[in-house]
Design a protein around this motif. Structure first.
Motif, PDB file in Angstrom:
ATOM      1  N   LEU A 163       0.847  -1.201   0.000  1.00  0.00           N
ATOM      2  CA  LEU A 163       0.000   0.000   0.000  1.00  0.00           C
ATOM      3  C   LEU A 163       0.876   1.242   0.000  1.00  0.00           C
ATOM      4  O   LEU A 163       1.970   1.232   0.564  1.00  0.00           O
ATOM      5  CB  LEU A 163      -0.892   0.024   1.241  1.00  0.00           C
ATOM      6  CG  LEU A 163      -2.017  -1.001   1.341  1.00  0.00           C
ATOM      7  CD1 LEU A 163      -2.705  -0.876   2.696  1.00  0.00           C
ATOM      8  CD2 LEU A 163      -3.037  -0.807   0.230  1.00  0.00           C
ATOM      9  N   PRO A 164       0.410   2.346  -0.615  1.00  0.00           N
ATOM     10  CA  PRO A 164       1.181   3.589  -0.543  1.00  0.00           C
ATOM     11  C   PRO A 164       1.304   4.067   0.912  1.00  0.00           C
ATOM     12  O   PRO A 164       0.420   3.812   1.731  1.00  0.00           O
ATOM     13  CB  PRO A 164       0.339   4.580  -1.344  1.00  0.00           C
ATOM     14  CG  PRO A 164      -0.733   3.817  -2.010  1.00  0.00           C
ATOM     15  CD  PRO A 164      -0.830   2.484  -1.374  1.00  0.00           C
ATOM     16  N   GLU A 165       2.411   4.735   1.195  1.00  0.00           N
ATOM     17  CA  GLU A 165       2.691   5.171   2.561  1.00  0.00           C
ATOM     18  C   GLU A 165       1.548   6.001   3.156  1.00  0.00           C
ATOM     19  O   GLU A 165       1.272   5.935   4.353  1.00  0.00           O
ATOM     20  CB  GLU A 165       3.989   5.981   2.571  1.00  0.00           C
ATOM     21  CG  GLU A 165       4.575   6.143   3.957  1.00  0.00           C
ATOM     22  CD  GLU A 165       5.754   7.104   3.983  1.00  0.00           C
ATOM     23  OE1 GLU A 165       6.164   7.597   2.909  1.00  0.00           O
ATOM     24  OE2 GLU A 165       6.246   7.371   5.094  1.00  0.00           O
ATOM     25  N   ALA A 166       0.878   6.769   2.304  1.00  0.00           N
ATOM     26  CA  ALA A 166      -0.183   7.671   2.775  1.00  0.00           C
ATOM     27  C   ALA A 166      -1.210   6.955   3.654  1.00  0.00           C
ATOM     28  O   ALA A 166      -1.761   7.542   4.579  1.00  0.00           O
ATOM     29  CB  ALA A 166      -0.886   8.311   1.578  1.00  0.00           C
ATOM     30  N   PHE A 167      -1.451   5.681   3.372  1.00  0.00           N
ATOM     31  CA  PHE A 167      -2.513   4.958   4.081  1.00  0.00           C
ATOM     32  C   PHE A 167      -2.001   4.125   5.238  1.00  0.00           C
ATOM     33  O   PHE A 167      -2.779   3.523   5.975  1.00  0.00           O
ATOM     34  CB  PHE A 167      -3.256   4.043   3.099  1.00  0.00           C
ATOM     35  CG  PHE A 167      -3.906   4.789   1.990  1.00  0.00           C
ATOM     36  CD1 PHE A 167      -5.059   5.534   2.218  1.00  0.00           C
ATOM     37  CD2 PHE A 167      -3.363   4.778   0.722  1.00  0.00           C
ATOM     38  CE1 PHE A 167      -5.653   6.247   1.196  1.00  0.00           C
ATOM     39  CE2 PHE A 167      -3.954   5.499  -0.303  1.00  0.00           C
ATOM     40  CZ  PHE A 167      -5.100   6.226  -0.071  1.00  0.00           C
ATOM     41  N   ARG A 168      -0.669   4.048   5.381  1.00  0.00           N
ATOM     42  CA  ARG A 168      -0.135   3.074   6.325  1.00  0.00           C
ATOM     43  C   ARG A 168      -0.023   3.601   7.745  1.00  0.00           C
ATOM     44  O   ARG A 168       1.053   3.940   8.224  1.00  0.00           O
ATOM     45  CB  ARG A 168       1.193   2.540   5.801  1.00  0.00           C
ATOM     46  CG  ARG A 168       0.974   1.664   4.560  1.00  0.00           C
ATOM     47  CD  ARG A 168       2.253   1.231   3.929  1.00  0.00           C
ATOM     48  NE  ARG A 168       3.085   0.477   4.864  1.00  0.00           N
ATOM     49  CZ  ARG A 168       4.360   0.224   4.652  1.00  0.00           C
ATOM     50  NH1 ARG A 168       4.933   0.663   3.572  1.00  0.00           N
ATOM     51  NH2 ARG A 168       5.053  -0.457   5.529  1.00  0.00           N
TER      52      ARG A 168
END
Lengths: 134, 334
Positions: free
Chosen positions: B115-120
């Motif tokens: 997943l992209p970092e934005a959601f992690r």
């Protein structure tokens, strides 16, 4: 929300634009359909704001570690977006024990086994943990 | 069950996983139907459960509930299991995969490196399917994504044993037996009944419609009780829970409206069709609320008037939903 009202506000911040999430919206005749969305400025703002708060705090903590006020444990805990209870659960320790390890003087005396466990939780080599901020 | 697992993108992780697993077992059920029969819609505000110092808000039922209820209501047999340690959990997964069974599981989003970092962030109630293993990499069908992904052993093990609230404890689940025919009408009816109960009945201020009013009362007092920074972070968190990912928009209200529409068609039930239209309007109201909240955040205002207006907006939603679930409860099925 109508099909043509689904926002397509692209946001590159931290890879957000890689995901084109699925939304449910109505067609002209009122029947539901699925539409992929690039994002919405409203939630883009909320995502960015949450991250900026985290990163700002991380910077403050880093400065305090370099200043000798806090141990690297505090830094890496925040870097991994963890809180005291989560880190304590990972380490199998009480929260007050973790908190003690935030003190540079206590941290310097930690045994190798404890340091190894911290390094595993943070997914970094022990060396990077011990040397951080020096 | 020997054929290849088919990944399909959905809005929400758990109803998506459930829909994909059902399809693999030969039962074609759309995501909205899965969500409705599984009674996935909800509202909760827990001022005392804080994540990163921010009180928790949810628009969905607790994790694992949708899969459990849908399979129960449609007469499927399932296997679910939790584990005491990572090695055992991964071994059980490997064994299921060796038998060609796609496995659903609960995971912590922070460790899902595809997943992209934005959601992690540390959000431990995400659902996904692992449907195979190739060259030591697990093949992942994450329903919020358009395509499939891969993840290594260590990262998946960490995700399955994420700590915090809630803790997945390696929980995995799969379908063992599917009947030839299902009673969809009964599933729809039971799902609706349960949703009405969850939204209208809890005699506490933190769940269902009551929680909407609780949150409205809290928001009104934000500028007095919190720092301006906390104010915007608290509001931002509500927006994220409602819109950021996996809700289909409007805090699941559009997804639920899609369910009511499909149910109305399946049962030839006009009243459900009308309720679907009302549910769409509720979703629009929530979108409007998020929009107004974002404006306050951006302006970094903490004047009392704007928070009062926002609070009034939320009370309006509470009133609409109260009447909506009352009318939904009164629907008669032949």
């Amino acid at each position: 929300m109508k099909e043509n009202e689904v926002p397509q506000d692209k946001e590159d911040y931290k890879g957000k634009s890689q995901i084109h999430k699925l939304m449910y919206a109505t067609k002209e005749d009122g029947s539901y359909t699925q539409v992929n969305s690039e994002g919405w400025e409203v939630e883009n703002m909320a995502t960015r704001q949450a991250w900026e708060a985290v990163l700002e705090e991380l910077q403050e903590i880093e400065a305090r570690v370099r200043n000798g006020e806090l141990s690297p444990i505090a830094y890496f805990m925040h870097k991994h977006l963890m809180e005291l209870p989560i880190l304590a659960r990972h380490m199998g320790k009480w929260q007050w024990q973790i908190k003690r390890h935030f003190k540079p003087a206590v941290f310097r005396k930690l045994d190798q086994d404890t340091l190894n466990r911290y390094a595993r939780v943070f997914n970094i080599p022990v060396d990077s943990l011990v040397r951080f901020g020096q | 069950m020997a054929e290849q697992f088919i990944h399909q993108q959905h809005a929400h992780c758990e109803s998506g996983v459930t829909s994909n697993l059902l399809k693999h077992s030969g039962i074609a059920l759309s995501e909205p139907m899965t969500f409705g029969i599984g009674a996935g819609i909800f509202f909760g505000h827990l001022p005392f459960v804080k994540v990163s110092g921010i009180p928790g808000t949810t628009f969905r039922i607790w994790p694992g509930y949708i899969f459990k209820r849908v399979t129960q209501r449609l007469g499927l047999k399932i296997h679910t299991e939790k584990f005491s340690n990572e090695a055992k959990a991964m071994e059980a997964l490997d064994q299921a995969l060796a038998r060609n069974i796609p496995v659903g599981m609960i995971a912590g989003v922070y460790y899902l490196n595809y997943l992209p970092e934005a959601f992690r962030f540390h959000f431990n109630a995400h659902n996904l399917v692992v449907y195979g293993k190739e060259n030591g990499q697990y093949l992942v069908s994450d329903p919020i994504l358009e395509g499939t992904s891969q993840i290594g052993y260590d990262d998946l093990a960490r995700a399955r044993f994420a700590k915090g609230f809630p803790e997945p404890k390696g929980k995995m689940y799969y379908i063992t037996e599917a009947p030839d025919t299902i009673d969809l009408a009964k599933g729809i009816k039971d799902g609706i009944k349960q949703t009405c109960f969850f939204m209208s009945s809890p005699p506490v201020p933190w769940f269902g419609i009551n929680a909407i009013y609780t949150l409205a009362n809290k928001i009104e007092k934000y500028p007095e009780k919190l720092t301006p920074r906390q104010c915007t972070l608290y509001l931002g968190n509500i927006i994220r829970m409602q819109e950021e990912i996996g809700t289909g928009g409007g805090g699941f209200r559009f997804l639920y409206a899609a369910f009511l529409q499909e149910a109305a068609q399946y049962l030839s039930h006009n009243e459900l069709g009308k309720l679907s239209e009302r549910c769409t309007k509720m979703g629009d109201q929530w979108r409007n609320f998020a929009y107004s909240a974002a404006r306050i955040c951006k302006a970094r205002e903490s004047d009392l008037v704007s928070y009062k207006e926002l609070s009034a907006l939320l009370r309006g939603i509470g009133d609409t939903e109260k009447q909506f679930f009352k009318d939904l409860k009164a629907v008669r099925f032949s």
